[in-house]
Design a protein around this motif. Structure first.
Motif, PDB file in Angstrom:
ATOM      1  N   ASP A  54     -59.507  51.087   8.991  1.00  0.00           N
ATOM      2  CA  ASP A  54     -59.539  50.432  10.105  1.00  0.00           C
ATOM      3  C   ASP A  54     -58.334  49.659  10.604  1.00  0.00           C
ATOM      4  OD1 ASP A  54     -61.951  51.568  10.260  1.00  0.00           O
ATOM      5  OD2 ASP A  54     -63.251  49.599   9.493  1.00  0.00           O
ATOM      6  N   LYS A  57     -56.038  52.171  11.596  1.00  0.00           N
ATOM      7  CA  LYS A  57     -56.484  52.672  13.230  1.00  0.00           C
ATOM      8  C   LYS A  57     -55.999  51.556  14.270  1.00  0.00           C
ATOM      9  CE  LYS A  57     -60.014  55.843  11.720  1.00  0.00           C
ATOM     10  NZ  LYS A  57     -61.287  56.011  11.915  1.00  0.00           N
ATOM     11  N   GLU A 269     -62.520  54.938  22.569  1.00  0.00           N
ATOM     12  CA  GLU A 269     -63.091  55.564  21.363  1.00  0.00           C
ATOM     13  C   GLU A 269     -62.752  54.513  20.161  1.00  0.00           C
ATOM     14  OE1 GLU A 269     -61.819  59.512  20.871  1.00  0.00           O
ATOM     15  OE2 GLU A 269     -62.807  60.167  22.406  1.00  0.00           O
ATOM     16  N   GLU A 272     -64.621  51.173  20.704  1.00  0.00           N
ATOM     17  CA  GLU A 272     -66.014  51.278  20.014  1.00  0.00           C
ATOM     18  C   GLU A 272     -65.830  50.951  18.525  1.00  0.00           C
ATOM     19  OE1 GLU A 272     -67.473  54.987  21.569  1.00  0.00           O
ATOM     20  OE2 GLU A 272     -67.624  54.164  23.839  1.00  0.00           O
ATOM     21  N   GLN A 273     -64.999  51.831  18.080  1.00  0.00           N
ATOM     22  CA  GLN A 273     -65.031  51.730  16.541  1.00  0.00           C
ATOM     23  C   GLN A 273     -64.681  50.187  16.153  1.00  0.00           C
ATOM     24  OE1 GLN A 273     -62.216  54.838  15.207  1.00  0.00           O
ATOM     25  NE2 GLN A 273     -63.594  56.417  15.835  1.00  0.00           N
ATOM     26  N   ASP A 276     -67.552  47.872  16.453  1.00  0.00           N
ATOM     27  CA  ASP A 276     -68.311  48.086  15.276  1.00  0.00           C
ATOM     28  C   ASP A 276     -67.854  47.425  14.076  1.00  0.00           C
ATOM     29  OD1 ASP A 276     -70.175  49.389  16.775  1.00  0.00           O
ATOM     30  OD2 ASP A 276     -69.085  51.633  16.119  1.00  0.00           O
TER      31      ASP A 276
END
Length: 883
Positions: A54, A57, A269, A272-273, A276
């Motif tokens: 993460d 990302k 996208e 959103e990840q 979370d």
């Protein structure tokens, strides 16, 4: 049945079957728990791996975000460049049109100028031809004049030679004179004409020069305009190229927008990840923070318990010492009482023997507690006297030292006032701290909060509100004074002396603290005391700091500590006012907007208190070497927090005061309606917030929300150590008072050096006096010489006087001779004048004779010369033909 269990170093133990089953069950639970721990560790490892992914990302997401921002900036820049190019193109077109118009106008003006130049050249040629013709005529007339003059001279010679015969030719002479006069007039006219023509020629020449200069300037303007036209055409070409490039940039922008849209979809996208993952991260952090908070609270409780035990131990030791002292004194007094009783018995026996028996009074009980208190009070009094003596000695020492200082040390704005300012600031800080501590001890908050009887029937609520507001004001005052302390220890010497000139005005505001301390001593400090003088002092010091010391260095650690102290005082004041308003609210209106507002403010106040506690935990201790450092943005955010806190405190204080005045008119068990409190809140928020007022509900909630956001940022930054000073320890600047002290010491040393120089000068003066004595002796000798010279001068003056008398006599003789000569000259002049008069008479007679000559003699003379005409007759004939 029982199974023996052996432990090392002990005898074997036996357990029953039930205990053995419990042990087996505990082992099973332990194995299950270990399996669960392993599963949780594996899950934790997987979560860590996911977190690393993460993070990657998130890094990609940030990179793409930065690229999108750059593309948007590039797009805006290209749009601005396109607009600028269009504006430049329009301006260039306008300039080209103006240049073409100026060129056409210039060509028309050039045509007019060429025509005027051609006319001027023609006029010049005509004038030159006229001038040449006039010059020829002038030459001819000058030749004729020369001939006439030669003839005139010949006639004069003939008259002089012929005498009376030549006199017959006077008629011809008159004719010749008339002809000469005509020629002279003609010559004068010709001269005037030639001068006028010359002037006209000069004017024409000047006009031609002007026309030539105008032609040159116009040609230069034409060249400039042609260059400007060429430059404008070049700029037009460049702008066209730029426009073409901009068209290509538009295509590029369209391509980038498509790419931007794709990146935005990808970003959504990723967001959103990220949400979370952030939710999971927040859950994890909350669990960790809760564990940390529990651990810290437990540690704090342990520390508190340890401190309490230490205090109890100290009290126990003190009480034991006190008991031992009391026991010792009791034993002493018991011995003394036994001795006295024995003496009394002896005396009683003696009196009984003597027959004088009197009733004995019982021995009074001795109050040991009062005696011990008196001993302690006496010891304290002795200590106070010794301290007074030390203070008197210190003041006397200072006065004696000041007596050695020069007068400029005690003048206004001098070093004495500067030192007084340095002493004033920490003294006022200590007084404010003392006052705050005593107020906290005097007005304690009751356990379980405030009830209706304490708020309505007694003055406990008002006293608590007054105490909290006073502590809040004193915290603000201490924060300002800490800034002064830091600034005056690191500023320049000029600024230090400038602030020293303001000592009388600064010292006046110390009376506000002294007045409150006096009231506290007399136990008269209550809610009826006005705090206006303290507020004036705060406003004065704030204004003075903003004017003189705003650009000085600030101690970040002290600033943050003062902010936490102000926040805690404001939170206490807000909490007490909220409790009082809750009590005053009419029962049954807990669902009203005002009641909901009070609950929201109470929760927000609690959140702020928690954030303040977190920040306080990570603050460096007093003995630690760790320091904090942050920029101007954090300082501005702290100032904004203080502003919002002040507004909240003032709002709730005014609302509570208005509510208390309304509650005084109601019964004991009656409450205030929520609508009345809302109306009161609207009035107060309008007064406090002013232009920023959006109603009490939104304004106070917005203030608390901004305050919570700022405190949250501060707490996270403090937990992560962003404000910790990482660099090498800074060298503390030398305080201005030390710089000034070294300068004064240097001046004193310079004065000592001047004393040595003065001693040297005294030796020099002695030597000069000796040399003056020698010079005075030389002067006496020169005076003797001067006397001799004066005698010689007197003799010379006598000789010169005799010479002047002799010269005067000679001068008188020469004057008499001159007078005689003048008389002779006058006689000769008279004789000459007589001769001149006789000659003039003869001349007049000759003229009469010439006039009396007859015409016949003249005609005879004419006929005599007709056969051979002379040059004069030719001239007369020519003049007659010309006439």
């Amino acid at each position: 049945e029982s199974t023996p269990v052996s432990t090392p170093g002990s005898t074997p133990l036996s357990f029953s079957a039930a205990q053995q089953a419990e042990i087996e069950q505990a082992h099973r639970e332990k194995g299950e728990l270990e399996a669960k721990v392993k599963d949780l560790e594996e899950k934790l490892d997987t979560i860590k791996v996911k977190r690393l992914e993460d993070k990657n990302k998130l890094k990609e997401f940030e990179k793409s975000k930065i690229e999108i921002q750059k593309l948007q900036e590039f797009k805006s820049k290209m749009q601005e460049a396109k607009n600028d190019l269009e504006k430049q193109l329009k301006e260039a077109k306008k300039e080209a049109k103006e240049a073409l118009d100026a060129k056409e106008q210039f060509e028309e003006e050039m045509k007019d100028v060429t025509e005027t130049i051609e006319i001027a050249t023609l006029d010049k040629e005509m004038a030159e031809e006229k001038c040449e013709a006039q010059q020829v005529e002038i030459d001819q007339l000058t030749e004729k004049l020369e001939e006439a003059q030669t003839d005139l001279e010949l006639l004069k010679n003939e008259i002089a030679t012929s005498g009376t015969e030549g006199a017959a030719t006077s008629f011809q002479v008159k004719q010749m004179e008339e002809q000469n006069n005509r020629l002279r007039d003609a010559l004068v006219k010709m001269r005037d004409l030639s001068q006028s023509e010359k002037q006209e020629n000069q004017k024409l020449q000047k006009e031609i020069d002007k026309a030539n200069s105008q032609l040159k300037t116009l040609t230069q303007q034409k060249e400039k305009l042609s260059k400007e036209v060429e430059e404008a055409e070049a700029t037009v070409d460049e702008l066209k190229e730029q426009v073409d490039a901009a068209l290509g940039a538009e295509e590029m922008v369209e391509h980038l927008t498509e790419r931007n849209l794709q990146q935005e979809e990808r970003i959504q996208e990723l967001e959103e990840q990220v949400t979370d993952l952030e939710a999971m991260h927040e859950m994890d952090e909350e669990m960790q923070e809760s564990a940390r908070d529990i651990e810290i609270e437990m540690r704090e409780e342990i520390d508190m318990a340890n401190s309490k035990t230490r205090e109890f131990q100290r009290k126990l030791e003190a009480s034991q010492e006190m008991i031992a002292d009391l026991q010792h004194t009791i034993n002493k007094y018991r011995d003394l009482t036994t001795q006295l009783r024995e003496k009394n018995e002896d005396l009683a026996e003696q009196t009984a023997e003597m027959g004088k028996q009197e009733p004995t009074t019982p021995v009074e009980m001795f109050d040991f507690k009062t005696k011990f208190a008196e001993v302690k009070a006496h010891a304290k009094q002795i200590d106070m006297e010794l301290r007074k003596l030390e203070v008197q000695q210190a003041n006397q020492h200072v006065n004696l030292l000041c007596a050695f200082m020069p007068d400029n040390f005690h003048r206004r704005g001098g070093d004495h006032d500067c030192i007084q300012v340095l002493l004033l600031i920490p003294r006022m800080v200590c007084k404010a701290q003392l006052l705050a501590d005593q107020v906290r001890e005097k007005f304690e908050i009751p356990q379980g909060g405030l009830d209706r009887t304490q708020v309505v029937r007694s003055h406990v609520g008002e006293q608590l509100g007054f105490a909290n507001h006073l502590i809040y004001s004193l915290a603000i005052f201490q924060s300002i004074l800490h800034k002064y302390d830091k600034a005056l220890n690191s500023c320049s010497v000029d600024l230090y002396t400038k602030v020293g000139t303001l000592y009388p005005e600064m010292a006046l505001h110390e009376r506000a603290l002294d007045h409150l301390i006096d009231l506290l001593k007399k136990d008269q400090l209550d809610e009826t005391v006005s705090l206006e003088s303290l507020n004036k002092a705060i406003a004065f010091y704030q204004h003075l700091y903003s004017v003189h010391l705003m650009n000085e260095v600030v101690d970040c650690t002290t600033l943050l500590g003062d902010h936490l102290r102000i926040t805690a005082a404001a939170q206490d004041s807000v909490q007490t006012d909220l409790n009082r308003l809750k009590v005053l609210l009419h029962p049954g209106q807990e669902t009203s907007d005002f009641a909901i507002l009070l609950k929201d403010l109470e929760t927000s106040n609690g959140d702020c208190r928690q954030f303040a506690k977190k920040i306080k935990r990570h603050m460096p201790g007093e003995d630690s070497s760790r320091t904090l450092s942050f920029g101007q943005e954090v300082q501005d955010s702290l100032a904004d927090c203080a502003k919002h806190l002040d507004r909240l405190v003032r709002c709730l204080q005014d609302i509570t005061a208005g509510a208390m005045s309304q509650a005084a008119l109601l019964g004991d068990n009656e409450g205030i309606q929520a609508k009345k409190l809302e109306e009161l809140a609207f009035k107060v928020s309008d007064q406090v917030y002013g232009k920023d007022d959006t109603g009490p509900f939104e304004a106070m909630r917005m203030s608390f929300s901004l305050l919570i956001i700022a405190m949250n940022k501060l707490s996270t930054a403090m937990m992560e150590g962003e404000y910790d000073f990482q660099g090498p320890p800074e060298l503390k600047p030398q305080p201005p008072v030390a710089v000034r002290a070294t300068k004064v010491k240097g001046e004193i040393l310079d004065s000592e050096g001047m004393g040595l120089k003065l001693e040297d000068r005294e030796t020099v003066i002695r030597e000069l006096k000796k040399s003056l004595k020698i010079k005075s002796e030389e002067l006496s000798e020169t005076n003797v010489r001067i006397g001799l010279l004066e005698k010689k001068l007197d003799n010379a003056t006598k000789e010169s006087d005799s010479k002047t008398e002799y010269l005067k006599v000679q001068l008188e003789e020469t004057n008499e001779a001159l007078r005689k000569k003048e008389e002779e000259f006058e006689r000769t002049m008279d004789a000459l004048q007589a001769d001149i008069d006789s000659l003039e008479a003869e001349k007049a007679e000759l003229k009469l004779r010439l006039n009396q000559m007859s015409k016949r003699s003249l005609l005879e003379g004419l006929t005599r010369h007709t056969a051979a005409p002379s040059g004069i007759a030719a001239v007369v004939a020519g003049a007659a033909s010309g006439g």
